[in-house]
Write a protein that holds these residues in place. Structure first.
Motif, PDB file in Angstrom:
ATOM      1  N   ALA A 162       0.827  -1.205   0.000  1.00  0.00           N
ATOM      2  CA  ALA A 162       0.000   0.000   0.000  1.00  0.00           C
ATOM      3  C   ALA A 162       0.863   1.258   0.000  1.00  0.00           C
ATOM      4  CB  ALA A 162      -0.931  -0.003   1.208  1.00  0.00           C
ATOM      5  N   TYR A 163       1.933   1.249   0.780  1.00  0.00           N
ATOM      6  CA  TYR A 163       2.808   2.422   0.861  1.00  0.00           C
ATOM      7  C   TYR A 163       3.496   2.694  -0.471  1.00  0.00           C
ATOM      8  CZ  TYR A 163       2.533   3.184   5.913  1.00  0.00           C
ATOM      9  OH  TYR A 163       2.113   3.514   7.173  1.00  0.00           O
ATOM     10  N   ALA A 164       3.854   1.635  -1.189  1.00  0.00           N
ATOM     11  CA  ALA A 164       4.516   1.826  -2.483  1.00  0.00           C
ATOM     12  C   ALA A 164       3.607   2.576  -3.453  1.00  0.00           C
ATOM     13  CB  ALA A 164       4.930   0.479  -3.062  1.00  0.00           C
ATOM     14  N   GLU A 165       2.312   2.295  -3.401  1.00  0.00           N
ATOM     15  CA  GLU A 165       1.364   2.981  -4.286  1.00  0.00           C
ATOM     16  C   GLU A 165       1.080   4.403  -3.809  1.00  0.00           C
ATOM     17  OE1 GLU A 165      -2.139   0.656  -4.622  1.00  0.00           O
ATOM     18  OE2 GLU A 165      -1.132  -1.080  -5.545  1.00  0.00           O
ATOM     19  N   LEU A 166       1.129   4.628  -2.490  1.00  0.00           N
ATOM     20  CA  LEU A 166       0.829   5.949  -1.940  1.00  0.00           C
ATOM     21  C   LEU A 166       2.055   6.848  -1.817  1.00  0.00           C
ATOM     22  CD1 LEU A 166      -1.624   4.887   0.923  1.00  0.00           C
ATOM     23  CD2 LEU A 166      -2.223   5.919  -1.280  1.00  0.00           C
ATOM     24  N   GLY A 167       3.224   6.302  -2.084  1.00  0.00           N
ATOM     25  CA  GLY A 167       4.442   7.082  -1.972  1.00  0.00           C
ATOM     26  C   GLY A 167       4.878   7.345  -0.538  1.00  0.00           C
ATOM     27  N   LEU A 168       4.562   6.437   0.368  1.00  0.00           N
ATOM     28  CA  LEU A 168       4.896   6.617   1.784  1.00  0.00           C
ATOM     29  C   LEU A 168       6.104   5.795   2.228  1.00  0.00           C
ATOM     30  CD1 LEU A 168       1.331   6.643   3.407  1.00  0.00           C
ATOM     31  CD2 LEU A 168       2.839   8.588   2.959  1.00  0.00           C
ATOM     32  N   VAL A 169       6.698   5.034   1.307  1.00  0.00           N
ATOM     33  CA  VAL A 169       7.907   4.293   1.655  1.00  0.00           C
ATOM     34  C   VAL A 169       9.042   5.287   1.878  1.00  0.00           C
ATOM     35  CG1 VAL A 169       9.554   2.532   0.913  1.00  0.00           C
ATOM     36  CG2 VAL A 169       7.125   2.303   0.352  1.00  0.00           C
ATOM     37  N   ASN A 170       9.884   5.022   2.874  1.00  0.00           N
ATOM     38  CA  ASN A 170      11.012   5.903   3.208  1.00  0.00           C
ATOM     39  C   ASN A 170      10.550   7.298   3.606  1.00  0.00           C
ATOM     40  OD1 ASN A 170      12.902   3.848   2.431  1.00  0.00           O
ATOM     41  ND2 ASN A 170      12.620   4.451   0.297  1.00  0.00           N
ATOM     42  N   SER A 171       9.483   7.375   4.382  1.00  0.00           N
ATOM     43  CA  SER A 171       8.978   8.670   4.832  1.00  0.00           C
ATOM     44  C   SER A 171       8.660   8.617   6.322  1.00  0.00           C
ATOM     45  CB  SER A 171       7.714   9.066   4.049  1.00  0.00           C
ATOM     46  OG  SER A 171       6.635   8.203   4.364  1.00  0.00           O
ATOM     47  N   TYR A 172       8.768   9.783   6.959  1.00  0.00           N
ATOM     48  CA  TYR A 172       8.427   9.872   8.377  1.00  0.00           C
ATOM     49  C   TYR A 172       6.947   9.585   8.599  1.00  0.00           C
ATOM     50  CZ  TYR A 172      12.930  11.832   9.806  1.00  0.00           C
ATOM     51  OH  TYR A 172      14.262  12.003  10.099  1.00  0.00           O
ATOM     52  N   PHE A 210      11.103  -2.648  15.186  1.00  0.00           N
ATOM     53  CA  PHE A 210      12.142  -3.034  14.229  1.00  0.00           C
ATOM     54  C   PHE A 210      11.547  -3.537  12.927  1.00  0.00           C
ATOM     55  CE2 PHE A 210      14.871  -6.386  12.432  1.00  0.00           C
ATOM     56  CZ  PHE A 210      15.998  -5.636  12.138  1.00  0.00           C
ATOM     57  N   MET A 211      10.410  -4.230  13.022  1.00  0.00           N
ATOM     58  CA  MET A 211       9.833  -4.851  11.838  1.00  0.00           C
ATOM     59  C   MET A 211       9.418  -3.814  10.798  1.00  0.00           C
ATOM     60  SD  MET A 211       9.177  -7.697  10.410  1.00  0.00           S
ATOM     61  CE  MET A 211       9.349  -8.779  11.833  1.00  0.00           C
ATOM     62  N   PHE A 212       8.644  -2.800  11.217  1.00  0.00           N
ATOM     63  CA  PHE A 212       8.215  -1.769  10.271  1.00  0.00           C
ATOM     64  C   PHE A 212       9.408  -0.955   9.771  1.00  0.00           C
ATOM     65  CE2 PHE A 212       3.814  -1.728  12.407  1.00  0.00           C
ATOM     66  CZ  PHE A 212       3.367  -2.690  11.525  1.00  0.00           C
ATOM     67  N   ALA A 213      10.359  -0.672  10.663  1.00  0.00           N
ATOM     68  CA  ALA A 213      11.533   0.112  10.262  1.00  0.00           C
ATOM     69  C   ALA A 213      12.330  -0.603   9.186  1.00  0.00           C
ATOM     70  CB  ALA A 213      12.401   0.396  11.483  1.00  0.00           C
ATOM     71  N   LEU A 214      12.441  -1.910   9.301  1.00  0.00           N
ATOM     72  CA  LEU A 214      13.209  -2.686   8.323  1.00  0.00           C
ATOM     73  C   LEU A 214      12.443  -2.871   7.022  1.00  0.00           C
ATOM     74  CD1 LEU A 214      15.754  -4.409   7.755  1.00  0.00           C
ATOM     75  CD2 LEU A 214      14.510  -6.367   8.700  1.00  0.00           C
ATOM     76  N   THR A 215      11.129  -3.052   7.110  1.00  0.00           N
ATOM     77  CA  THR A 215      10.332  -3.374   5.924  1.00  0.00           C
ATOM     78  C   THR A 215       9.969  -2.136   5.114  1.00  0.00           C
ATOM     79  OG1 THR A 215       9.378  -5.236   7.139  1.00  0.00           O
ATOM     80  CG2 THR A 215       8.267  -4.575   5.115  1.00  0.00           C
ATOM     81  N   LEU A 216       9.663  -1.037   5.781  1.00  0.00           N
ATOM     82  CA  LEU A 216       9.126   0.147   5.104  1.00  0.00           C
ATOM     83  C   LEU A 216      10.187   1.168   4.733  1.00  0.00           C
ATOM     84  CD1 LEU A 216       5.939   0.669   7.312  1.00  0.00           C
ATOM     85  CD2 LEU A 216       6.158  -0.611   5.178  1.00  0.00           C
ATOM     86  N   ASN A 217      11.459   0.831   4.934  1.00  0.00           N
ATOM     87  CA  ASN A 217      12.546   1.736   4.579  1.00  0.00           C
ATOM     88  C   ASN A 217      13.571   0.979   3.737  1.00  0.00           C
ATOM     89  OD1 ASN A 217      11.955   4.295   6.109  1.00  0.00           O
ATOM     90  ND2 ASN A 217      11.977   2.863   7.820  1.00  0.00           N
ATOM     91  N   THR A 218      13.906   1.563   2.608  1.00  0.00           N
ATOM     92  CA  THR A 218      14.918   0.963   1.729  1.00  0.00           C
ATOM     93  C   THR A 218      16.154   1.840   1.619  1.00  0.00           C
ATOM     94  OG1 THR A 218      13.850   1.979  -0.202  1.00  0.00           O
ATOM     95  CG2 THR A 218      13.162  -0.252   0.394  1.00  0.00           C
ATOM     96  N   THR A 219      16.133   3.008   2.262  1.00  0.00           N
ATOM     97  CA  THR A 219      17.287   3.909   2.265  1.00  0.00           C
ATOM     98  C   THR A 219      17.579   4.307   3.711  1.00  0.00           C
ATOM     99  OG1 THR A 219      15.959   5.938   2.030  1.00  0.00           O
ATOM    100  CG2 THR A 219      16.587   4.793  -0.001  1.00  0.00           C
ATOM    101  N   ASP A 220      18.570   5.157   3.888  1.00  0.00           N
ATOM    102  CA  ASP A 220      18.941   5.640   5.218  1.00  0.00           C
ATOM    103  C   ASP A 220      18.308   6.984   5.539  1.00  0.00           C
ATOM    104  OD1 ASP A 220      20.468   3.409   5.684  1.00  0.00           O
ATOM    105  OD2 ASP A 220      22.351   4.340   5.025  1.00  0.00           O
ATOM    106  N   ASP A 221      17.347   7.433   4.731  1.00  0.00           N
ATOM    107  CA  ASP A 221      16.721   8.732   4.979  1.00  0.00           C
ATOM    108  C   ASP A 221      15.941   8.738   6.289  1.00  0.00           C
ATOM    109  OD1 ASP A 221      17.765   9.576   2.587  1.00  0.00           O
ATOM    110  OD2 ASP A 221      15.939   9.138   1.439  1.00  0.00           O
TER     111      ASP A 221
END
Length: 274
Positions: A127-137, A209-220
Motif C-alpha cells: 500500500a505504501y509503495a502505491e501511496l508514496g509513503l515508503v522511506n517517509s516519516y 524493528f519490523m516496520f523500520a526494516l520493511t518500510l525503509n529501503t534507504t537511510d533517509d
C-alpha cells in the motif's frame, strides 16, 4: 484447630529470593553499561568492572547513531499523537454512545494484536509503495501508531465507561455539544489513562524493528533499532560502541517510565477496576 504461626524466616527468605531475581533481571543492563564504559573491548575480553571508565564509546555512538536517535524520537512522538487522536474518540464512542455490537468491536480490536507483525508489514509495504509513503516519516509514524492503537482503544474505553453520564448531560444542558463535552470533560477525567496509553504507544514505536526494516529501503528515515542492527553488521568487533548505542536508546524509555510511573499505575488500575 490452632492456627499455625507464620515462620519468622519467611520474610528474609522472600527478600533474598526477590533480590536474586532482581539481580538476574538487571544483570544484562549492567553488562551493557559495563561494556560501554570500557574502551577497546570485545565480548571475550570484557572485565567485570570498568577499571578505567571512558566515554569514548558514547562519542562514537552519538557520531554514528545520533541522527537515528532523533529519528526514533520524532517517529515515536508522532505515533503517540496519531494514536491518541484516533483512540480517544473511538473509545469514547464505544463507551458512551451505546453502539450495537460494541463488545464485538472491542473483542475484534483485541484480536488484531494477534496478527503477526510481518504480515502487516508486508501488506503495508504494498500500500505504501502505491501511496508514496515508503522511506517517509509519515509512513513510519502511521505504521507505528497502529501498534498501540488496539491497546489504547481498549484501555481508554475501560476508563471512559466509568465517566458519569450525569456530568456529560450537565455539560450538554449548559450549551456544550458532544465534541466540547468530550474535550473539556471526558479527556481531563481520563488523564491517567491517556498518559498510560501514550506511554505504551511510545514504547511500542521506540522499540519497533519490523516496520523500520520493511518500510525503509534507504537511510533517509532510519530509527535507532535499525541503526543498531546495521551498526552491528558493519562494526561487529566494536562492541563497546554498540553497547553505548543500546544504553543511549534505553535512556528515553527509562526516563518516561520513572516520570509517568504513578500515572501508569492509576490508569491501569482505573481501567481494570472500572
Amino acid at each position: 484447630m490452632i492456627p499455625r504461626k507464620p515462620s519468622s524466616l519467611r520474610g528474609p527468605w522472600n527478600t533474598t529470593a526477590a533480590l536474586l531475581i532482581l539481580v538476574l533481571l538487571l544483570f544484562p543492563v549492567y553488562w551493557m553499561l559495563n561494556t560501554a564504559l570500557q574502551p577497546d573491548t570485545s565480548t571475550a575480553a570484557t572485565d567485570w568492572f570498568p577499571a578505567s571508565p571512558s566515554l569514548s564509546n558514547f562519542d562514537a555512538a552519538l557520531s554514528s547513531q545520533g541522527k537515528s536517535l532523533l529519528t526514533s524520537l520524532t517517529v515515536a512522538l508522532g505515533s503517540v499523537v496519531v494514536c491518541l487522536a484516533l483512540a480517544a474518540p473511538a473509545a469514547y464512542g464505544l463507551a458512551q454512545f451505546g453502539l450495537k455490537g460494541g463488545q464485538t468491536i472491542v473483542f475484534t480490536t483485541l484480536i488484531t494484536q494477534m496478527v503477526p507483525g510481518i504480515v502487516i508489514a508486508n501488506a503495508l509495504y504494498s500500500a505504501y509503495a502505491e501511496l508514496g509513503l515508503v522511506n517517509s516519516y509519515l509512513g513510519l509514524i502511521l505504521a507505528d501508531a497502529s501498534l498501540g492503537l488496539p491497546f489504547s482503544i481498549v484501555l481508554l474505553r475501560a476508563f471512559m465507561v466509568a465517566v458519569p453520564g450525569e456530568v456529560i448531560e450537565a455539560a450538554l444542558v449548559d450549551g456544550a455539544n458532544r465534541f466540547t463535552a468530550f474535550i473539556r470533560i471526558v479527556l481531563p477525567m481520563s488523564r491517567n489513562a491517556l498518559i498510560t496509553a501514550g506511554l505504551f504507544t511510545f514504547l511500542f514505536a521506540w522499540s519497533d524493528f519490523m516496520f523500520a526494516l520493511t518500510l525503509n529501503t534507504t537511510d533517509d528515515v532510519k530509527p535507532v533499532t535499525l541503526g543498531i542492527y546495521q551498526f552491528v553488521g558493519a562494526h561487529v568487533s566494536d562492541w563497546g560502541a554498540v553497547m553505548a548505542t543500546a544504553v543511549l536508546s534505553a535512556v528515553p524509555a527509562a526516563i518516561l517510565l520513572v516520570v509517568a510511573q504513578k500515572y501508569i499505575a492509576a490508569g491501569i488500575a482505573g481501567g481494570s477496576v472500572k
